[in-house]
Write a protein that holds these residues in place. Structure first.
Motif, PDB file in Angstrom:
ATOM      1  N   GLU A   1     -45.474  65.773 -41.869  1.00 31.03           N
ATOM      2  CA  GLU A   1     -44.581  67.126 -41.522  1.00 31.03           C
ATOM      3  C   GLU A   1     -43.567  66.976 -40.722  1.00 31.03           C
ATOM      4  OE1 GLU A   1     -48.478  70.372 -41.658  1.00 31.03           O
ATOM      5  OE2 GLU A   1     -47.665  69.410 -39.735  1.00 31.03           O
ATOM      6  N   ALA A   2     -43.621  65.934 -39.695  1.00 35.62           N
ATOM      7  CA  ALA A   2     -42.511  65.529 -38.890  1.00 35.62           C
ATOM      8  C   ALA A   2     -41.293  65.115 -40.007  1.00 35.62           C
ATOM      9  CB  ALA A   2     -42.773  64.713 -37.723  1.00 35.62           C
TER      10      ALA A   2
ATOM     11  N   LYS B   1     -52.001  56.940 -32.471  1.00 33.11           N
ATOM     12  CA  LYS B   1     -51.981  57.517 -33.714  1.00 33.11           C
ATOM     13  C   LYS B   1     -51.752  59.167 -33.535  1.00 33.11           C
ATOM     14  CE  LYS B   1     -53.948  54.792 -37.417  1.00 33.11           C
ATOM     15  NZ  LYS B   1     -54.976  53.730 -36.857  1.00 33.11           N
ATOM     16  N   GLU B   2     -50.763  59.782 -33.994  1.00 30.38           N
ATOM     17  CA  GLU B   2     -50.778  61.257 -33.999  1.00 30.38           C
ATOM     18  C   GLU B   2     -51.631  61.601 -35.499  1.00 30.38           C
ATOM     19  OE1 GLU B   2     -49.598  62.677 -31.708  1.00 30.38           O
ATOM     20  OE2 GLU B   2     -48.655  61.061 -30.747  1.00 30.38           O
TER      21      GLU B   2
ATOM     22  N   ALA C   1     -39.756  67.951 -41.879  1.00 32.80           N
ATOM     23  CA  ALA C   1     -39.004  68.546 -40.856  1.00 32.80           C
ATOM     24  C   ALA C   1     -37.683  67.896 -40.676  1.00 32.80           C
ATOM     25  CB  ALA C   1     -39.687  68.714 -39.370  1.00 32.80           C
ATOM     26  N   HIS C   2     -37.805  66.623 -40.789  1.00 31.37           N
ATOM     27  CA  HIS C   2     -36.333  65.823 -40.347  1.00 31.37           C
ATOM     28  C   HIS C   2     -36.039  64.915 -41.641  1.00 31.37           C
ATOM     29  CE1 HIS C   2     -36.428  67.511 -36.417  1.00 31.37           C
ATOM     30  NE2 HIS C   2     -37.643  67.290 -36.467  1.00 31.37           N
TER      31      HIS C   2
ATOM     32  N   GLU D   1     -49.513  65.756 -39.356  1.00 33.17           N
ATOM     33  CA  GLU D   1     -48.379  65.980 -38.285  1.00 33.17           C
ATOM     34  C   GLU D   1     -47.207  65.152 -38.531  1.00 33.17           C
ATOM     35  OE1 GLU D   1     -48.183  66.586 -33.621  1.00 33.17           O
ATOM     36  OE2 GLU D   1     -50.026  67.302 -34.513  1.00 33.17           O
ATOM     37  N   GLU D   2     -47.511  63.902 -38.838  1.00 29.44           N
ATOM     38  CA  GLU D   2     -46.612  62.883 -39.031  1.00 29.44           C
ATOM     39  C   GLU D   2     -45.687  63.290 -40.451  1.00 29.44           C
ATOM     40  OE1 GLU D   2     -46.585  59.076 -38.031  1.00 29.44           O
ATOM     41  OE2 GLU D   2     -47.129  59.669 -36.191  1.00 29.44           O
TER      42      GLU D   2
END
Lengths: 364, 258, 372
Positions: free
Chosen positions: A15-16, A7-8, A19-20, A12-13
């Motif tokens: 946000e990733a 698990k990150e 971002a994509h 952050e997930e």
């Protein structure tokens, strides 16, 4: 900690993801970037909606349907969807459960009303004020009671969203079969008031339709007030912050029961109103005819938004009514026996494919 | 030649820059360390290298090949194996089965041969099992082969995870906090094992670890990340004496690390 | 430091069995008596299954065929729920797709029965591929809703089309000449169950199946081991759809008529209940659950007739729903958890697991404990 999935940090997930952006979201973002400062660009969304609206009305006008009837029927149909959809959204928001039994809470309420409220004229169809109130009390009470029991005895003891989903599906089967065993295939059900209320938009508006819309308006007003109280705010926040509820001196357990109970009561009300539409009720009728449109309506509005659920359900009511009229006028009844349900899962598929967060849902 | 390199890798999550122009070179057979305070972007950097994130700008190379747009599994095929900060194993499999699945790309038989149980597929699965057992044996975990993961300690799981990644037969082994859950003695042992693995398997190793003395002892070269930027890089001795690094770790006024 | 300590070079672990001095631990074997006892019990079970078709009373042999078909659908759903960790609330759609495809192939195209089964398998796979493509984008509860809508779409629109359902009359599907009788056809269905069981076992013990199960637990970990998550997820959907398609093809010729009204939401939910009741991920558990739920209506009917009870087969959904609720609440691992000793014993392992009971299994599938 046992070999868990890696698990990150969740933030952050997401946000990733942002971002994509993939697919359509990505295209929209590219469009955003290409925006210029002109008026047209700034009001692009509004313009698009207006254009879509004009095109839509033009298409509708060219179809072999009665627009006035579609509007009136759609709103009253949508109002019943909305009662069920509100419950779905409420339960999902506060306990993150996709409730398959939501429709059946309503069926049970309707059956209870038709079974218990005898001797006051209810079963004969001349609904007096007293029997109406008793019937409403029974339908709403039974719906709420079953919903609260479902939450306390089943849902709260289960771990995952998946098991909860299977459990509510099992409850749906359980209640549907119980209705069949107790009452058989069909049972007459009265309308709250028979006959035509007035004529407008080139169609006759039935008392039944007026009553449904008035009830929805009253319920919406009541809920809007509830959600503005601290208790209501905590109710809607309880899935994200289970302990927010305790700040108001209410245990999370009570809070989830309140959500389920309210959802059950709304379904009971929906069952009472929907039972009169066809003048009779069948086992599982609130699931077969109303659950999928309600899911779709709730999802269309963004499943965690209460006002979204109402708007989504009303929109869907229009869609399904128009679909029904089209099917009838093109004589497709044998091919598409249940046009409202058929059209609503087409909408459901489109919503899920294009914008799973719905019209008013928050992203992420 | 650099087996693994990052050139000007930057990544931002909705306006927040997690990595800014990070340049890292990992040469063959080196043990390279990545240190830095919590939230410095170490794991994010790992994710960029292994394909779980795509850098906003900059490029990633494996053995000189640009892989910036490749999926994680495609990078694994090109020889990069990694562990995760929180144990990355399949929890419903036994230890041995985990190492078997990790050898996925080493299996030659196709779907139909597998489904119909062709003799060569069965033979290959036997070899696969034997290999998995060898990897476990090499890491001193053979006695756990048939254990379920539920019964193992966190430190053990981290070791099993290393075994699984070795199963993918990597050229570059990327370890995210491999010492988590290990005591001081076990940590020393692991350090020795890392050096031995590098020699026996001609591996290149990249390690994230908070335990600075361990890193200074084991690594050939160390990169220090702080707030998503490279703060310093150099041989362990140089890092030990770097004032910036000490400040980043211990706060203002600290003279040197360790 | 440690570089100074002389270490004997150890061979790379991936290059041949030079280090295998100890070797993998010997696999456990039952004692000769244990072997015989297990073999006898298995042979007895097999005998019961094989003796069943001619023993069924009167015209009820078709019930056996139908249960066999349900077992195949349950195994197919198990590939998704148990191995892949994906949910399907519309599995009836694949069954129906296979059924109508076989019916059309037999009746409209005049293809031989066996060929029609191939068509059913392919159509089932194609339907599932479509759903799989959606599942790549949509996850969790949203996927559940998609599968629901997908199943309803098939039921309400696709299977209602005039050329599919022959204007609502249903699509005829004759049996092959070599299995015209009910008993003969029941054997065909039972043979198909054996075939799918064997394929399913091979799936879980070969590369593709292991990869699919790995990505159920964690897509990230699977990807880091070089497993292509996208293609394996699609593969799982296609395999599941193909198996369900075969079930549909067989189902078509049970009553020799495929009608739209069969493939309801309730039927799809029944398949879901079979997987959950059996213990998602456990082959013997799921099969046993499918047999139990499949026979429930017949059993209740027989009971009602014998003892003059008011409750007959129409109460079957009530009992199966109750069973599922009880299992979810008290035995989350289903029959596989309840009977794990028996299943272990029958698969030539010790009755008790020397490692102790594994209750840590996830609710959505628990690996493949018992081999065939």
């Amino acid at each position: 900690m046992v070999a868990q999935e890696t698990k990150e940090p969740t933030q952050e997930e997401s946000e990733a993801e942002r971002a994509h952006p993939r697919g359509l979201a990505g295209l929209a973002r590219l469009g955003d970037a290409a925006r210029t400062g002109t008026w047209l660009a700034e009001h692009r969304t509004t313009v698009l909606w207006v254009v879509a609206g004009i095109v839509g009305v033009a298409v509708l006008a060219s179809l072999p349907i009665n627009l006035g009837r579609a509007a009136i029927g759609g709103v009253s149909q949508g109002a019943v969807y909305a009662l069920v959809a509100l419950g779905l959204a409420l339960v999902y928001t506060s306990t993150r459960v996709l409730n398959f039994a939501q429709g059946e809470f309503g069926s049970m309420g309707a059956y209870a009303a038709s079974a218990l409220v005898v001797g006051v004229g209810f079963e004969r169809g001349d609904v007096g004020l007293v029997s109406l109130f008793v019937a409403a009390f029974v339908a709403v009470g039974v719906g709420a009671l079953i919903a609260v029991l479902t939450n306390l005895l089943v849902i709260r003891r289960l771990g995952s969203a998946f098991t909860a989903l299977v459990a509510t599906a099992a409850l749906f089967m359980l209640m549907q079969t119980a209705q069949f065993l107790a009452f058989g295939l069909q049972r007459p059900f009265p309308r709250i008031r028979e006959g035509t209320a007035f004529a407008a938009f080139g169609t006759n508006v039935l008392w039944q339709e007026v009553v449904i819309v008035v009830v929805l308006a009253a319920v919406a007003a009541l809920l809007a007030m509830l959600f503005r109280t601290p208790l209501g705010v905590a109710l809607l926040a309880s899935a994200q912050e289970p302990y927010a509820a305790s700040l108001y001196g209410v245990s999370p357990k009570t809070m989830s029961s309140l959500a389920w109970g309210t959802a059950g009561a709304l379904a009971g009300l929906g069952g009472l109103l929907a039972g009169g539409v066809f003048r009779n009720i069948e086992p599982g009728f609130m699931t077969t005819d109303y659950l999928v449109p309600a899911f779709t309506g709730a999802l269309l509005g963004g499943i965690t938004s209460m006002s979204g659920a109402v708007v989504g359900a009303l929109l869907l009511g229009l869609v399904t009514t128009i679909a029904q009229q089209l099917v009838t006028s093109y004589q497709l009844d044998s091919a598409i026996p249940n046009a409202p349900v058929a059209s609503s899962f087409v909408v459901l598929l489109i919503v899920l494919a294009v914008r799973p967060t719905g019209l008013f849902g928050k992203k992420g | 030649m650099a087996v693994l390199s990052a050139r000007d890798v930057s990544i931002s999550f909705g306006g927040l820059k997690a990595l800014t122009d990070v340049d890292v070179e990992v040469n063959e057979n080196e043990i390279v360390g990545l240190i830095g305070p919590n939230g410095a972007g170490k794991t994010t950097f790992f994710n960029c290298m292994t394909g779980f994130y795509t850098p906003t700008s900059g490029d990633v190379f494996i053995n000189g090949e640009r892989v910036s747009e490749l999926r994680p599994d495609q990078r694994t095929v090109r020889g990069v194996g990694r562990t995760f900060q929180h144990v990355g194993l399949v929890r419903s499999f036994t230890v041995l089965e985990n190492v078997m699945v990790a050898q996925h790309r080493k299996v030659g038989y196709g779907l139909l041969s597998g489904l119909t149980g062709m003799p060569w597929a069965l033979e290959e699965d036997k070899v696969l099992r034997a290999r998995a057992y060898e990897v476990l044996d090499y890491l001193g975990l053979a006695h756990l082969a048939d254990e379920r993961l539920g019964g193992l300690s966190y430190g053990m799981l981290k070791q099993v995870e290393v075994a699984a990644v070795l199963g993918t037969d990597p050229d570059v082994l990327m370890l995210d906090e491999p010492l988590a859950g290990l005591g001081p003695e076990e940590s020393d042992e692991f350090g020795e094992r890392l050096l031995r693995m590098r020699r026996d398997l001609s591996l290149t190793i990249v390690v994230i670890e908070h335990h600075v003395p361990f890193m200074l002892r084991v690594c050939d070269y160390i990169y220090v990340l702080n707030f998503g930027r490279l703060l310093a890089e150099g041989k362990p001795e140089a890092i030990r004496q770097n004032r910036d690094v000490a400040e980043a770790y211990l706060g203002e006024g600290a003279a040197t690390l360790a | 430091m440690s570089d100074t300590v002389a270490q004997p070079p150890v061979q790379a672990p991936t290059e041949g069995p030079a280090h295998g001095a100890t070797g993998p631990p010997a696999t456990w074997r039952p004692s000769p008596t244990g072997m015989i006892a297990r073999a006898l019990v298995l042979a007895g079970l097999l005998a019961i299954v094989l003796a069943a078709p001619p023993m069924m009373p009167g015209v009820t042999t078709n019930i056996l065929s139908r249960v066999a078909v349900f077992v195949i659908v349950a195994l197919s759903l198990n590939i998704l729920i148990g191995y892949t960790g994906q949910i399907s609330l519309g599995h009836g759609a694949f069954l129906g797709a296979g059924g109508f495809a076989a019916g059309i192939a037999i009746t409209n195209l005049g293809l031989p029965w066996a060929f029609a089964q191939v068509v059913a398998v392919l159509v089932g796979g194609a339907f599932a591929l479509l759903l799989g493509l959606v599942a790549l984008r949509v996850k969790g509860l949203y996927l559940a809703l998609v599968t629901l809508a997908y199943g309803l779409f098939a039921q309400e629109v696709l299977f209602g089309l005039g050329w599919v359902s022959r204007g609502g009359a249903g699509m005829p599907a004759d049996r092959p000449e070599w299995a015209m009788g009910d008993v003969a056809y029941a054997y065909v269905c039972i043979a198909a169950v054996a075939l799918i069981w064997a394929l399913d076992w091979r799936l879980t013990s070969s590369r593709a199946g292991r990869a699919i199960q790995a990505l159920r637990d964690s897509e990230k970990v699977a990807a880091s081991w070089g497993i292509n998550v996208t293609s394996h997820k699609l593969l799982a959907f296609v395999l599941s759809g193909m198996v369900a398609g075969l079930a549909g093809g067989l189902f078509a010729s049970v009553e020799q008529l495929v009608s739209t009204q069969t493939f309801t939401l309730e039927l799809s939910l029944t398949f879901l209940f079979m997987a959950v009741l059996g213990g998602a991920g456990s082959r013997p558990g799921v099969v046993l659950a499918a047999v139990l739920l499949g026979f429930l209506e017949f059993f209740l009917d027989q009971l009602a007739a014998a003892f003059d009870l008011a409750v007959d087969g129409s109460a079957a959904p009530l009992f199966s729903a109750l069973l599922v609720l009880l299992v979810l609440l008290f035995v989350p691992g289903g029959l596989a958890q309840l009977l794990r000793g028996v299943f272990r014993w029958l698969s030539f392992q010790p009755f008790r697991d020397p490692r102790g009971d594994d209750d840590s299994q996830p609710a959505m599938g628990g690996g493949d404990g018992g081999r065939p």
